[in-house]
Design a protein around this motif. Structure first.
Motif, PDB file in Angstrom:
ATOM      1  N   THR A  34       0.814  -1.213   0.000  1.00  0.00           N
ATOM      2  CA  THR A  34       0.000   0.000   0.000  1.00  0.00           C
ATOM      3  C   THR A  34       0.857   1.277   0.000  1.00  0.00           C
ATOM      4  O   THR A  34       0.300   2.372  -0.162  1.00  0.00           O
ATOM      5  CB  THR A  34      -0.961   0.021   1.200  1.00  0.00           C
ATOM      6  OG1 THR A  34      -0.207  -0.132   2.408  1.00  0.00           O
ATOM      7  CG2 THR A  34      -2.000  -1.100   1.088  1.00  0.00           C
ATOM      8  N   LEU A  90       0.341   3.461  -3.007  1.00  0.00           N
ATOM      9  CA  LEU A  90      -0.985   4.082  -2.981  1.00  0.00           C
ATOM     10  C   LEU A  90      -0.982   5.299  -2.066  1.00  0.00           C
ATOM     11  O   LEU A  90      -1.555   6.347  -2.397  1.00  0.00           O
ATOM     12  CB  LEU A  90      -2.037   3.070  -2.535  1.00  0.00           C
ATOM     13  CG  LEU A  90      -2.155   1.822  -3.420  1.00  0.00           C
ATOM     14  CD1 LEU A  90      -3.113   0.822  -2.812  1.00  0.00           C
ATOM     15  CD2 LEU A  90      -2.564   2.199  -4.823  1.00  0.00           C
ATOM     16  N   GLU A 124      -5.818   2.464  -7.667  1.00  0.00           N
ATOM     17  CA  GLU A 124      -5.039   1.932  -8.790  1.00  0.00           C
ATOM     18  C   GLU A 124      -5.734   2.212 -10.125  1.00  0.00           C
ATOM     19  O   GLU A 124      -5.083   2.601 -11.098  1.00  0.00           O
ATOM     20  CB  GLU A 124      -4.845   0.423  -8.631  1.00  0.00           C
ATOM     21  CG  GLU A 124      -3.949   0.032  -7.478  1.00  0.00           C
ATOM     22  CD  GLU A 124      -4.041  -1.452  -7.120  1.00  0.00           C
ATOM     23  OE1 GLU A 124      -3.280  -1.860  -6.235  1.00  0.00           O
ATOM     24  OE2 GLU A 124      -4.854  -2.193  -7.703  1.00  0.00           O
TER      25      GLU A 124
END
Length: 127
Positions: free
Chosen positions: A45, A48, A103
């Protein structure tokens, strides 16, 4: 199969800690934690979070140049980064998974709202 049988104790502690952290739940962190819980494979993550941080920096720059208006959120998140609702495959479960929404840059309005709220709060705005 019960949820606790499919996740690690650390993941459950992470969610409990997030929920017990005070007045404001970090919605993005909670959503990313839930994204990791529902997958069989491990997801990273960090990219992100970096992506979201870049959005926040761009919004801060825009606000500095053009003023702090709520419309600035859409100018950056939707217009500059292309985040939008998924009208073609609305019922696809990916649209509720915040990691996949980040994403793919598309998802359910409620998943996108988590991003909007996180970025707005990062600006110090009441959201």
């Amino acid at each position: 199969m019960p949820l606790e049988a499919t996740v690690t104790a650390a993941e459950i502690r992470r969610l409990r800690d997030l929920c017990a952290a005070g007045d404001r739940l970090d919605l993005l962190e909670a959503a990313l934690t839930l994204s990791t819980l529902q997958r069989d494979e491990t997801i990273d993550t960090a990219p992100l979070r970096q992506h979201v941080a870049a959005i926040a920096v761009e919004l801060a720059d825009l606000v500095h140049r053009r003023g702090a208006l709520p419309e600035r959120l859409g100018e950056v998140i939707a217009a500059a980064y292309g985040c939008r609702g998924d009208s073609e495959t609305y019922d696809d479960l990916q649209n509720a998974d915040v990691a996949r929404v980040l994403e793919r840059r598309k998802g359910l309005p409620v998943a996108l709202a988590i991003l909007y709220l996180h970025i707005a709060r990062g600006q110090g705005w009441d959201a």
